[in-house]
Each structure stands twice: as C-alpha cells, then as structure tokens.
Design an enzyme around this catalytic site. Sequence first.
Site, PDB file in Angstrom:
ATOM      1  N   CYS A 101       0.813  -1.232   0.000  1.00 27.35           N
ATOM      2  CA  CYS A 101       0.000   0.000   0.000  1.00 27.35           C
ATOM      3  C   CYS A 101       0.839   1.272   0.000  1.00 27.35           C
ATOM      4  O   CYS A 101       0.375   2.321  -0.443  1.00 27.35           O
ATOM      5  CB  CYS A 101      -0.941   0.010   1.204  1.00 27.35           C
ATOM      6  SG  CYS A 101      -2.032  -1.419   1.293  1.00 27.35           S
TER       7      CYS A 101
ATOM      8  N   HIS B 223      -9.709   1.414  -2.769  1.00 31.75           N
ATOM      9  CA  HIS B 223      -8.296   1.207  -2.460  1.00 31.75           C
ATOM     10  C   HIS B 223      -7.627   0.492  -3.632  1.00 31.75           C
ATOM     11  O   HIS B 223      -7.791  -0.713  -3.823  1.00 31.75           O
ATOM     12  CB  HIS B 223      -8.189   0.380  -1.179  1.00 31.75           C
ATOM     13  CG  HIS B 223      -6.811   0.324  -0.588  1.00 31.75           C
ATOM     14  ND1 HIS B 223      -5.740   1.004  -1.114  1.00 31.75           N
ATOM     15  CD2 HIS B 223      -6.323  -0.357   0.489  1.00 31.75           C
ATOM     16  CE1 HIS B 223      -4.660   0.773  -0.377  1.00 31.75           C
ATOM     17  NE2 HIS B 223      -4.990  -0.068   0.591  1.00 31.75           N
TER      18      HIS B 223
END
Length: 373
Positions: free
Chosen positions: A86, A328
């Site tokens: 991430c 996301h």
Amino acid sequence: MTKVYMIAAKRSAVVPRHGAFASLDLHDLAAPVIKDLLKSVKIKSSQIDSLFLGNALYGGGNPARMTALAAKLPERMPSFSIDTQCCSGMDSIILAAQRVASGQDKITIAGGAESYSRSPRRFKRAFSMDEEDMEYLRPPFAPWPDRDPDMLTSAAKLAADYEITRQDQEKFAIESHRKSGSAVDEITPIHDITTDQFTRNLSAKTCAKLPVLEGGTEYGLTSATTAVEADAAAFIILTNQEIVDKLRIKDALLILDSQSQGGDPIYPALAPIAATRTLMQRQNISTEEIDKFEVMEAFAVQAMIYQNHFNISSEKLNLGGGGLSRGHAIGASGAINLVRLWYELQNSPSKSKGLAAIAAAGGLGTAILLEKP
C-alpha cells in the site's frame, strides 16, 4: 542537497474492481495519466529522466518499463517498479525525489498504478510431480505466521483494543462519502470516466443493515468501513529549483521532508503514526502547524486511530473524502493521496503545509510533508 518540487499532479478516477476499467491492463490505465500530466505543464516527454511506479499486484516483470513505453517516454530512460504494497505509490515518489535531490535527475515522474481487475492469479509450485500447484491470494508479509495476520483481522483487533465502535466507524465512513465531490481538474478522463465511481450518499440506516465482516457486534468492521478493491493510477512530476524558475511555475509545492518506517507487522495500521512522529520531530513541527492531512482510509479504524493520536480536526482531514468513499487501488493509493493534497494546497495561502500518510501490510508506514512556497 537540491530542493525538490512537485509541479504537476494527475490521477485517474478510482473505479471498483471489475468496473469500468476492468478491461485495461496496468500500462493502459497508467499511460493516459502520464500523457495528460505532461500536457498540464510546458515539459516534453523527451525531458523526462526517469519513471518510478508503485505497484503491488502485477506479478512480476517491470510494469514501470511497460508504462514508460506505452506513454511514449524516451526509450533511453530508466524505469523503476516499487513494491511496498500500500505504501508503493508514495514510496516511489520519495525515491524519485531523492534522485532529483542528488542531482542525478532534473525531471522525473513518479506515482502508482494498480489494476485489481487484471491482476494475475498466483501459484506456489508443488514439491513433487505428484502434487498440484497451490494458488494463493496474497504473499506472506512477515516470516512468522503468528505475526502475519489478515489485514481485516488486524484492523478488527485494533478496533476492539482502542474501543472504536462500529457506529463510530460508520459515522467516519459516512463523513468520508459526504466530503467527496467533484475532482474534475485532477482526474484524467479514461473511458469517459471523470468521477470516482464508488462514492455515494451513504446513510446510517444503510450502514446498520450491513453484516459484520470481522470482529464482534460492538466493534465489528463492515463493507462500509472497509475500502473496496479498486483500479486506478496517479502520477506527479518532480523537479528542481532551476526548472521551476526556468518555466516560471507558480503552483509548485516544496517537499519539506519524508519518512518511510517499519513497525510491528501485527499492527500495520500503526506504522504511519511512527513515520509521522519521526518526520515531525526532525522538522520540529507540530500537528497544529499542518493545515491539511491526506491519510489513507483502508479501514475507518486505521484513519481514526491516526486522527485521534495527533488530535487532527475533521476540518483538516481528507477534505475531499478518502479511501472509504473512493476505493483502495493498493499500489496507487499513496500517490492518489498526494495528488489530492497537491490540489488541496493550491487553494491555500503561501506557507501552508500538508501531510500525507499511508500504512502497508508487514508493518510499514510512509509520510510526506509538503509546503506551498
């Protein structure tokens, strides 16, 4: 060291997995953003010295090189693919900035891209010819199984440990959707998509009907408080003072500092707190002196713990919504946060400061501090 500036920022819309971008390979998603980015400033593709691309799900090869060629950047140019999960998109920008700061590059492009929809299936080879290869959904992020929890499990445990109720998480998610609005200036149209596709009018009534994904009744996580898997790309042009002056760029942002830092792999959501604390101590700055924050909302509880730790008012946090209302796109998410921060600071007074932060599996956290000159 040379000062490093962000002089342009663009992103695609964020689209849930198997949505409007489902047919696009990663380089087909990223290249249009880079081309649009170059059009926004008086810089030719031949002037770009390098490309840094963050990505988590590609499955091998060098997606940065594929993207550079698809975007018609110079063939002589090196291209670097970064995988810190991430944190990848934000870490790629930090590494590119360091290359400019060292004097090795004058102008570079950095960011992240993720095609969840086109991500490959992954297998471990069998030990013998008599066995079948075993498919896996994610790689290990720590060498010890007992310290490598599923991200959903880890977030649910934090919610219980910090006593952040389901209702409080849902209020945060509702606010994220409420803040989200038009971001046409920052979005490169792809397939005629110019708005984030997941944003909706989320209500408490709707949230109350959702089943718990992980955790108990009181502190459980639901689909409203967990960011949806998504496809997206985001990139930024980085350069030095000489180019800023030569091109007379008035809307550049100075990178004051950055920090990538590790923490406990059991609680990756806490890692950006440590990274931010280190950065602010080095800069001798307090959260009260920072005007805008862009903090990744992989889970509501993650962003809430960060907000509470630094006592950040809602009027400073994720002013255009966050991951809960967009989605996301793992390797792109950190870069998307910085694109959002770049546009938020354009409307701020001189000397305004902004900070972006994100967590990653394995206990990694990254933070960047910007200033409008």
